[in-house]
Design an enzyme around this catalytic site. Sequence first.
Site, PDB file in Angstrom:
ATOM      1  N   CYS A 131       1.731  17.928  12.130  1.00 34.62           N
ATOM      2  CA  CYS A 131       1.537  16.749  12.985  1.00 34.62           C
ATOM      3  C   CYS A 131       0.131  16.629  13.559  1.00 34.62           C
ATOM      4  O   CYS A 131      -0.606  15.698  13.244  1.00 34.62           O
ATOM      5  CB  CYS A 131       2.544  16.784  14.147  1.00 34.62           C
ATOM      6  SG  CYS A 131       4.247  16.453  13.646  1.00 34.62           S
ATOM      7  N   ILE A 132      -0.239  17.553  14.428  1.00 34.37           N
ATOM      8  CA  ILE A 132      -1.430  17.361  15.252  1.00 34.37           C
ATOM      9  C   ILE A 132      -2.725  17.265  14.435  1.00 34.37           C
ATOM     10  O   ILE A 132      -3.590  16.452  14.765  1.00 34.37           O
ATOM     11  CB  ILE A 132      -1.539  18.480  16.312  1.00 34.37           C
ATOM     12  CG1 ILE A 132      -0.253  18.542  17.135  1.00 34.37           C
ATOM     13  CG2 ILE A 132      -2.709  18.202  17.251  1.00 34.37           C
ATOM     14  CD1 ILE A 132      -0.240  19.640  18.164  1.00 34.37           C
TER      15      ILE A 132
END
Length: 432
Positions: free
Chosen positions: A272-273
């Site tokens: 994600c990040i």
Amino acid sequence: MPLTIDNIKQRKARIGIIGLGYVGLPLALTFSEEKFQVIGFDIDKKKVHSINQKQSYIKHINHGRLARFVGDGSFQATDDFSRIQECDAVIICVPTPLDHHLEPDLQYIKTTTETIAPHLKPGTLVSLESTTWPGTTEEIVRPILESKSSLKVGKDLYLCFSPEREDPGNKNYSTKSIPKLVGAVDEESLSLSVALYSQAIEHVVPVSSTQVAELAKLFENIFRSVNIALVNELKVICEPMQIDVFEVIRAAGTKPFGFMPFWPGPGLGGHCIPIDPFYLTWKAKEFGIRTRFIELAGEINRSMPKYVVSKVQDCLNFYCKPLKGSKILVLGLSYKADVDDMRESPSLELIRLLESKGARCEYHDPYIPSIGANREYKELEGRTSQELSRDYDCFLLSTAHSVFPKEEILSLSVPIVDTRNFFPQHKLVHPA
């Protein structure tokens, strides 16, 4: 029979989940636990075989939990996508990586949608969970569904977006207990999707559109990316000042309001990040907007592996050894502690960078016995986890697994570059 709220509540709806990774498999088991019939779809024949043999390939999902539902027939896996026609709701949980230009790569969403569309029956709900830019559900998924089938969204099909919020290894939250956002293309799609997810998830939060749900997921991870970049920059600032950045963060954390602690590290990892912020950056360009703050955070976070390599070089120089030719053991290959997930792990980039400078690198990780197939680091495939020993010039602690034996590692008297503040203060430990 079209999907209805009644047949959802009566557990007559059969659910298809596409993508049996860290998002899809937990979701499939969560619906199975609520007595739904679930078919899991994946192009990876090894995953399909493993599930049908009642063997979990994800560390935090134990074999017993999987065997319970495969054994009673409520959950089965297949690579035969024609069986989509057996499903009343289809949930898409496929990867959304970046390409080499840091732009969204929607090939998995597009291919999956094209594959399932001819097999959808009227009255089916399609839910996209893959993280993506705002507008994807309406602008990409909907046209493909309608062009590759004889069905129309809003008339023959229901369509929603409900972003995944999985956090592998988090013992405080599960798929069931993490609140679920849902946005849909129309009121009927929203009612059905909320009804479906509410049977398995404790708290479902409807929002006004698919775009709101898509952007909310991006914002959640952009928030984390920006704050991690801030503490990573603070770490670099603290070094010449000879201030312990971890002590600074703990001290600031005693304030009971207006502060949330984030921790520095060797770079960003996970699905994600490191990726999600660039989905918004790309979409913003369509409107002539440059996301300078988001891009700067990404630049800082992507620079951290090079910073860590410089700290390894400093450490070796302290012991009168060159980086070229030195043997380095990277402690921890996964992107976060106590999981077996190495997606986007900074450890992989650290190995690549160190070896590009002539170092000889190996790794030690009890959760990842060997490096499997991956998109970005094909040259590392097949390498295996090595034992702890004195046969190294430097240990590089990249992932702070709680199972790492601190005292044993220190007793080997090998210099350590510690990126996670994992070890107690010791003359052999060099912070990075």
